[in-house]
Write a protein that holds these residues in place. Structure first.
Motif, PDB file in Angstrom:
ATOM      1  N   LYS A  51       0.960  -1.112  -0.100  1.00 23.40           N
ATOM      2  CA  LYS A  51      -0.072  -0.114  -0.088  1.00 23.40           C
ATOM      3  C   LYS A  51       0.901   1.322   0.005  1.00 23.40           C
ATOM      4  O   LYS A  51       0.567   1.994  -0.756  1.00 23.40           O
ATOM      5  CB  LYS A  51      -0.895   0.136   1.163  1.00 23.40           C
ATOM      6  N   VAL A  52       2.031   1.199   0.807  1.00 20.52           N
ATOM      7  CA  VAL A  52       2.721   2.593   0.911  1.00 20.52           C
ATOM      8  C   VAL A  52       3.459   2.627  -0.365  1.00 20.52           C
ATOM      9  O   VAL A  52       3.621   3.685  -0.959  1.00 20.52           O
ATOM     10  CB  VAL A  52       3.699   2.560   2.183  1.00 20.52           C
ATOM     11  N   LEU A  53       3.986   1.604  -0.980  1.00 22.75           N
ATOM     12  CA  LEU A  53       4.814   1.730  -2.273  1.00 22.75           C
ATOM     13  C   LEU A  53       3.772   1.850  -3.366  1.00 22.75           C
ATOM     14  O   LEU A  53       4.296   3.017  -4.104  1.00 22.75           O
ATOM     15  CB  LEU A  53       5.359   0.351  -2.558  1.00 22.75           C
ATOM     16  N   ALA A  54       2.700   1.665  -3.229  1.00 25.38           N
ATOM     17  CA  ALA A  54       1.749   1.946  -4.442  1.00 25.38           C
ATOM     18  C   ALA A  54       1.281   3.666  -4.275  1.00 25.38           C
ATOM     19  O   ALA A  54       1.339   4.086  -5.240  1.00 25.38           O
ATOM     20  CB  ALA A  54       0.287   1.376  -4.313  1.00 25.38           C
ATOM     21  N   LYS A  55       1.164   4.026  -3.096  1.00 18.17           N
ATOM     22  CA  LYS A  55       0.887   5.487  -3.012  1.00 18.17           C
ATOM     23  C   LYS A  55       2.105   6.329  -3.222  1.00 18.17           C
ATOM     24  O   LYS A  55       2.082   7.346  -3.871  1.00 18.17           O
ATOM     25  CB  LYS A  55       0.573   5.603  -1.339  1.00 18.17           C
TER      26      LYS A  55
END
Length: 181
Positions: A51-55
């Motif tokens: 999720k943080v990588l995607a963001k």
């Protein structure tokens, strides 16, 4: 899902954005060594890390989990097109299938026939190009005659119908998004 290389996808998205490994690690608040291990397939990221990588990469989280397309499935050979006939109209699917957000087909309208008795609409936006012949199109009751090389855009939900009042078959190439016909 065992064939999905999440690390490779992370690396590809990172490079597409022009980020170094250190920049992405900083943006995602993970260590550079963790990012390196993910990209090399030595570590499996948690959902939270995805999720943080995607963001940080500005991509949907699920994009890391999509299977890669087999490019051979994207090619449609002329002699292998899917064909269907609806009443007297015939369609050849130019796109491989209806799974994407757009479909393209060739519609053949025999002489002295119409696509329907009355004007119909559908949710898809359409662009059509006359490959051969002459055809009439009715858009919200207005009649237009199109000849080879002419094109028309039909907005979503606009009532329309095709009519071949002429002596030769008409061939129309059209794309519709989302796929609906």
């Amino acid at each position: 899902m065992e064939n999905i290389d999440i690390g490779k996808k992370v690396e590809t998205f990172r490079k597409d954005k022009g980020y170094s490994s250190r920049e992405l690690a900083r943006l995602a608040d993970i260590t550079p060594s963790m990012l390196s291990q993910i990209e090399r397939g030595l570590a499996n990221p948690s959902i939270q890390t995805l999720k943080v990588l995607a963001k940080a990469l500005d991509v949907p989280t699920f994009s890391f989990l999509l299977e890669d397309n087999d490019t051979a499935d994207l090619v449609v050979r002329a002699n292998e097109r899917k064909k269907m006939t609806v009443e007297h109209l015939s369609y050849e699917l130019i796109s491989p299938d209806f799974t994407g957000t757009m479909a393209t087909a060739i519609m053949k309208v025999p002489p002295q026939t119409t696509s329907s008795e009355k004007l119909l609409s559908h949710k898809g936006e359409e662009v059509a190009y006359v490959l051969a012949g002459t055809i009439k199109i009715y858009l919200n009751g207005e009649e237009y005659t199109l000849v080879e090389g002419d094109s028309v855009k039909i907005p979503a939900h606009m009532k329309h119908k095709w009519e071949n009042a002429f002596d030769t078959e008409a061939s129309i190439l059209f794309s519709v998004t989302p796929p609906a016909f």
